[in-house]
Design a protein around this motif. Structure first.
Motif, PDB file in Angstrom:
ATOM      1  N   ARG A 154       0.853  -1.106   0.124  1.00 39.53           N
ATOM      2  CA  ARG A 154       0.110   0.101  -0.043  1.00 39.53           C
ATOM      3  C   ARG A 154       0.905   1.337   0.026  1.00 39.53           C
ATOM      4  N   MET A 155       1.932   1.120   0.931  1.00 44.52           N
ATOM      5  CA  MET A 155       2.762   2.603   0.975  1.00 44.52           C
ATOM      6  C   MET A 155       3.340   2.711  -0.602  1.00 44.52           C
ATOM      7  N   LEU A 156       4.010   1.631  -1.126  1.00 45.35           N
ATOM      8  CA  LEU A 156       4.611   1.678  -2.373  1.00 45.35           C
ATOM      9  C   LEU A 156       3.647   2.183  -3.319  1.00 45.35           C
ATOM     10  N   ARG A 157       2.431   1.762  -3.472  1.00 52.19           N
ATOM     11  CA  ARG A 157       1.572   2.235  -4.630  1.00 52.19           C
ATOM     12  C   ARG A 157       1.096   3.729  -4.349  1.00 52.19           C
ATOM     13  N   SER A 158       0.979   4.122  -2.888  1.00 50.13           N
ATOM     14  CA  SER A 158       0.819   5.276  -2.587  1.00 50.13           C
ATOM     15  C   SER A 158       1.616   6.359  -3.170  1.00 50.13           C
ATOM     16  N   LEU A 159       3.092   5.866  -2.778  1.00 44.34           N
ATOM     17  CA  LEU A 159       4.170   6.795  -3.444  1.00 44.34           C
ATOM     18  C   LEU A 159       4.227   7.026  -4.930  1.00 44.34           C
ATOM     19  N   THR A 193      11.879   2.806   5.381  1.00 46.30           N
ATOM     20  CA  THR A 193      11.570   2.326   6.723  1.00 46.30           C
ATOM     21  C   THR A 193      10.974   0.665   6.255  1.00 46.30           C
ATOM     22  N   GLY A 194      10.662   0.001   7.527  1.00 49.05           N
ATOM     23  CA  GLY A 194      10.156  -1.376   7.033  1.00 49.05           C
ATOM     24  C   GLY A 194       8.800  -1.357   6.706  1.00 49.05           C
ATOM     25  N   ASP A 195       8.121  -0.339   6.495  1.00 51.66           N
ATOM     26  CA  ASP A 195       6.861  -0.039   5.858  1.00 51.66           C
ATOM     27  C   ASP A 195       6.910   0.572   4.614  1.00 51.66           C
ATOM     28  N   MET A 196       8.133   0.761   3.994  1.00 51.86           N
ATOM     29  CA  MET A 196       8.484   1.445   2.679  1.00 51.86           C
ATOM     30  C   MET A 196       8.020   2.971   2.804  1.00 51.86           C
ATOM     31  N   ARG A 197       8.222   3.600   3.929  1.00 59.93           N
ATOM     32  CA  ARG A 197       8.181   4.874   3.964  1.00 59.93           C
ATOM     33  C   ARG A 197       9.503   5.704   3.778  1.00 59.93           C
ATOM     34  N   PRO A 198       9.716   6.635   2.796  1.00 61.48           N
ATOM     35  CA  PRO A 198      11.021   7.241   2.668  1.00 61.48           C
ATOM     36  C   PRO A 198      11.557   7.942   3.647  1.00 61.48           C
ATOM     37  N   VAL A 199      12.784   7.840   4.053  1.00 59.42           N
ATOM     38  CA  VAL A 199      13.532   8.504   5.060  1.00 59.42           C
ATOM     39  C   VAL A 199      14.518   9.427   4.311  1.00 59.42           C
ATOM     40  N   PHE A 200      14.539  10.623   5.120  1.00 58.09           N
ATOM     41  CA  PHE A 200      15.298  11.741   4.449  1.00 58.09           C
ATOM     42  C   PHE A 200      16.369  12.204   5.600  1.00 58.09           C
ATOM     43  N   GLU A 201      17.314  12.873   5.348  1.00 60.46           N
ATOM     44  CA  GLU A 201      18.312  13.497   6.412  1.00 60.46           C
ATOM     45  C   GLU A 201      18.932  14.716   5.619  1.00 60.46           C
ATOM     46  N   TRP A 202      19.335  15.664   6.471  1.00 65.26           N
ATOM     47  CA  TRP A 202      19.765  16.999   6.148  1.00 65.26           C
ATOM     48  C   TRP A 202      21.079  16.592   5.300  1.00 65.26           C
ATOM     49  N   ARG A 203      21.489  17.527   4.223  1.00 60.38           N
ATOM     50  CA  ARG A 203      22.572  16.703   3.265  1.00 60.38           C
ATOM     51  C   ARG A 203      23.873  17.277   4.037  1.00 60.38           C
ATOM     52  N   TRP A 204      23.665  18.339   5.046  1.00 55.73           N
ATOM     53  CA  TRP A 204      24.932  18.495   5.577  1.00 55.73           C
ATOM     54  C   TRP A 204      25.071  17.797   6.820  1.00 55.73           C
ATOM     55  N   ALA A 205      24.316  16.710   7.060  1.00 53.18           N
ATOM     56  CA  ALA A 205      24.503  15.691   8.248  1.00 53.18           C
ATOM     57  C   ALA A 205      25.990  15.027   7.942  1.00 53.18           C
ATOM     58  N   ASP A 249       9.033 -32.626  15.913  1.00 49.65           N
ATOM     59  CA  ASP A 249       9.595 -32.766  14.511  1.00 49.65           C
ATOM     60  C   ASP A 249       9.147 -31.611  13.775  1.00 49.65           C
ATOM     61  N   ASP A 250       8.651 -30.626  14.680  1.00 49.50           N
ATOM     62  CA  ASP A 250       7.716 -29.543  14.085  1.00 49.50           C
ATOM     63  C   ASP A 250       8.586 -28.191  13.840  1.00 49.50           C
ATOM     64  N   VAL A 251       8.466 -27.267  12.708  1.00 48.33           N
ATOM     65  CA  VAL A 251       8.939 -26.193  12.423  1.00 48.33           C
ATOM     66  C   VAL A 251       7.823 -25.148  12.060  1.00 48.33           C
ATOM     67  N   VAL A 252       8.088 -24.109  12.569  1.00 54.97           N
ATOM     68  CA  VAL A 252       7.184 -22.964  12.056  1.00 54.97           C
ATOM     69  C   VAL A 252       7.859 -22.072  11.043  1.00 54.97           C
ATOM     70  N   ILE A 253       7.235 -21.635  10.329  1.00 49.72           N
ATOM     71  CA  ILE A 253       7.914 -20.599   9.154  1.00 49.72           C
ATOM     72  C   ILE A 253       7.097 -19.492   9.049  1.00 49.72           C
ATOM     73  N   SER A 254       7.587 -18.383   8.861  1.00 45.88           N
ATOM     74  CA  SER A 254       6.723 -16.921   8.704  1.00 45.88           C
ATOM     75  C   SER A 254       7.380 -15.995   7.721  1.00 45.88           C
ATOM     76  N   SER A 255       6.690 -15.224   6.959  1.00 42.91           N
ATOM     77  CA  SER A 255       7.204 -14.283   5.979  1.00 42.91           C
ATOM     78  C   SER A 255       6.129 -13.267   5.837  1.00 42.91           C
ATOM     79  N   GLY A 256       6.539 -12.037   5.398  1.00 39.93           N
ATOM     80  CA  GLY A 256       5.692 -11.024   5.636  1.00 39.93           C
ATOM     81  C   GLY A 256       5.011 -10.583   4.042  1.00 39.93           C
ATOM     82  N   TYR A 269       5.860  -1.726  17.378  1.00 37.44           N
ATOM     83  CA  TYR A 269       7.216  -1.382  17.468  1.00 37.44           C
ATOM     84  C   TYR A 269       8.038  -1.584  16.261  1.00 37.44           C
ATOM     85  N   ARG A 270       7.185  -1.432  15.269  1.00 34.84           N
ATOM     86  CA  ARG A 270       7.386  -1.507  13.717  1.00 34.84           C
ATOM     87  C   ARG A 270       8.515  -2.665  13.377  1.00 34.84           C
TER      88      ARG A 270
END
Length: 538
Positions: free
Chosen positions: A47-52, A101-113, A388-395, A463-464
């Motif tokens: 959703r975030m990518l399509r919004s961008l 970010t992990g939710d695909m929100r763009p992150v910016f910083e000052w160029r003189w950082a 003999d059990d395993v749990v797998i997960s993906s986003g 906790y994102r």
């Protein structure tokens, strides 16, 4: 005599401005955003990518209306166009894009950082004395590679007795964590054009040695630098770079013993390449083998009709770096290998791009596979759920499943799916198992599942896209915003016990807890804290 015709009439006025057309463009953009966020089931990241994309398309659409269809006076059109370009240019001059970010929100910083890349000068220490209150944390997710530690017995009263900061300093960009043995804490960093492994003193943060390889990975979405965590075994450190360089160095000095090119070694047929997000699998040491995830098949070459096959998992000799075997043909993913005993057989588990599979330790023979939806990164480690059990997960909207492995006397293998749910979607965090329940970040919100049934018990605590480890009776969460949080892992309800601000900025790196010493980092800085415990060593 020159004849002149009647005087020409002036051109008709252009008419009133087309405000309705402008309103239609804006209404279309709003409608698209409403469909994205209120329409069919999509992951938050999609959703975030399509919004961008919608917002990026809106800007040229407004410019097109202004110049071609607005009917405004040309002086007004040019003023608005030049003004908007100046505003965008000013923003570009003041800010630089620092990824997502992990939710695909763009992150910016000052160029003189200030730059995050450090000079490579280090000092070498020998004969380091043991550190009271320290313990081993030799690899990704700790000694058992499952993100669970038996102790120490952390105390929860951080308001009265807060964690004590021992040191803090800049580090080179990377999503690597720390591996710790004795006083040596080793992480990976990008320093200029070199991928590096750096050894710091656990108590003081002083750099002890530096190893480097002339390689660099960067991606607009994925960021820059290595993403794997080093693995310490005996007197050796095994390092996996984002570009495919696998190396073994001396724990005490950082002197290189051998190196391998995983991309070249992983080719079975055709062409291979580094994954879109970089090679991320942290090395797994088992006996005299070091096991890593493989490269990716070259999909462009495959689309053009060229056969391309890449190994999912590769095993090298621990002492020499010689390739012992390679397994699978669909290439590697982003999860790390795990060695486990299932159905009476010790084997390598690997969460590949389209399935979970088990491989024989001796020769890499494929024992079994279980399909899993692809077309998105598989990152989280398989969770050993008992027996003999395993749990797998993906986003990306997929979810989790519990599998039970069966191995009959005739040698046939079968993976039985006991349950599947989309109530735990681990994008790149790693769920942990505690007292029959799974705790993990479900698209950035902490959730608890009944591990037996897959039923959701609760979902709370934003906790994102951070990381978590289980320490005794507490869940230690490293939030994406840089907070360290102590949570009571109880199935009845979510209960946050304590927190403190450890880092500033986006934090995807996994934390490391070596006894009482908590090491955290992101792509900007690292810090070490001594946590309060019920029976302190000093």
């Amino acid at each position: 005599m020159k004849l002149e015709g009647p005087p020409s009439s002036p051109p008709p006025p252009p008419g009133p401005p087309r405000w309705r057309l402008l309103g239609l463009i804006l209404l279309t953009a709003v409608a698209a955003l409403l469909v994205i966020w209120l329409g069919p089931q999509l992951s938050r990241q999609h959703r975030m990518l399509r919004s961008l994309v919608t917002l990026l398309c809106l800007i040229p659409a407004l410019w097109l209306w202004l110049l071609a269809f607005s009917r405004l006076p040309w002086r007004t059109r040019w003023r608005w166009l030049v003004g908007s370009l100046l505003v965008l240019g000013g923003l570009a001059a003041c800010f630089r894009h620092r990824g997502f970010t992990g939710d695909m929100r763009p992150v910016f910083e000052w160029r003189w950082a200030p730059s995050r890349l450090l000079e490579a000068g280090t000092t070498q220490a020998t004969g380091l004395p043991p550190l009271p209150g320290a313990a081993e944390f030799p690899q990704f997710l700790g000694p058992n590679r499952q993100g669970t530690l038996p102790g120490p017995a952390l105390t929860a009263g951080w308001e009265k007795l807060p964690p004590r900061e021992l040191w803090r300093h800049p580090v080179g960009t990377a999503w690597s964590g720390f591996a710790i043995s004795g006083r040596r804490a080793i992480t990976q960093e990008q320093r200029g054009e070199d991928e590096c492994a750096v050894c710091y003193d656990l108590e003081t943060g002083t750099a002890q040695w530096l190893w480097k390889s002339a390689s660099r990975y960067t991606n607009q979405l994925a960021g820059e630098g290595p993403r794997a965590t080093p693995t310490i075994s005996g007197d050796s450190v095994f390092i996996q770079g984002a570009t495919g360089v696998l190396a073994c160095v001396d724990l005490a000095t950082g002197a290189e013993r051998w190196r391998q090119d995983v991309v070249a070694a992983g080719v079975i047929e055709g062409k291979c390449q580094v994954q879109e997000w970089g090679i991320s699998a942290s090395p797994c040491v088992e006996g005299d083998l070091v096991i890593v995830g493989g490269p990716e098949r070259d999909e462009k070459a495959r689309a053009a009709g060229t056969r391309c096959e890449a190994a999912a998992v590769l095993a090298f000799k621990k002492q020499s770096g010689e390739l012992v075997w390679k397994a699978g043909r669909k290439g590697g993913a982003y999860s790390s290998p795990l060695v486990a005993d299932l159905a009476g057989v010790r084997q390598v588990l690997y969460f590949g791009p389209s399935h979970l599979a088990g491989y024989a330790l001796t020769d890499g023979a494929e024992l079994w596979t279980h399909p899993w939806p692809g077309a998105h990164p598989h990152v989280a480690m398989p969770v050993l759920a008992g027996g003999d059990d395993v749990v797998i997960s993906s986003g990306y909207g997929t979810g989790s499943a519990r599998l039970r492995l069966h191995h009959d006397p005739a040698g046939a293998w079968r993976a039985e799916e006991l349950w599947r749910t989309n109530r735990m979607k681990a994008k790149f965090s790693n769920p942990v198992l505690h007292d029959g329940h799974l705790y993990g970040l479900d698209d950035g919100v902490l959730a608890c599942l009944d591990a037996r049934t897959g039923d959701l018990r609760w979902r709370d605590g934003k906790y994102r896209h951070g990381q978590a480890i289980l320490v005794g009776k507490w869940l230690l969460v490293m939030a994406e915003e840089g907070d360290v949080v102590l949570v009571d892992p109880a199935p009845e309800a979510w209960r946050e016990i304590a927190r403190f601000k450890a880092l500033e900025g986006k934090t995807w790196n996994p934390p490391a807890l070596a006894g009482e010493y908590l090491l955290v980092r992101n792509d900007v800085q690292a810090a070490c804290f001594r946590l309060p415990v019920s029976s302190p060593s000093r």
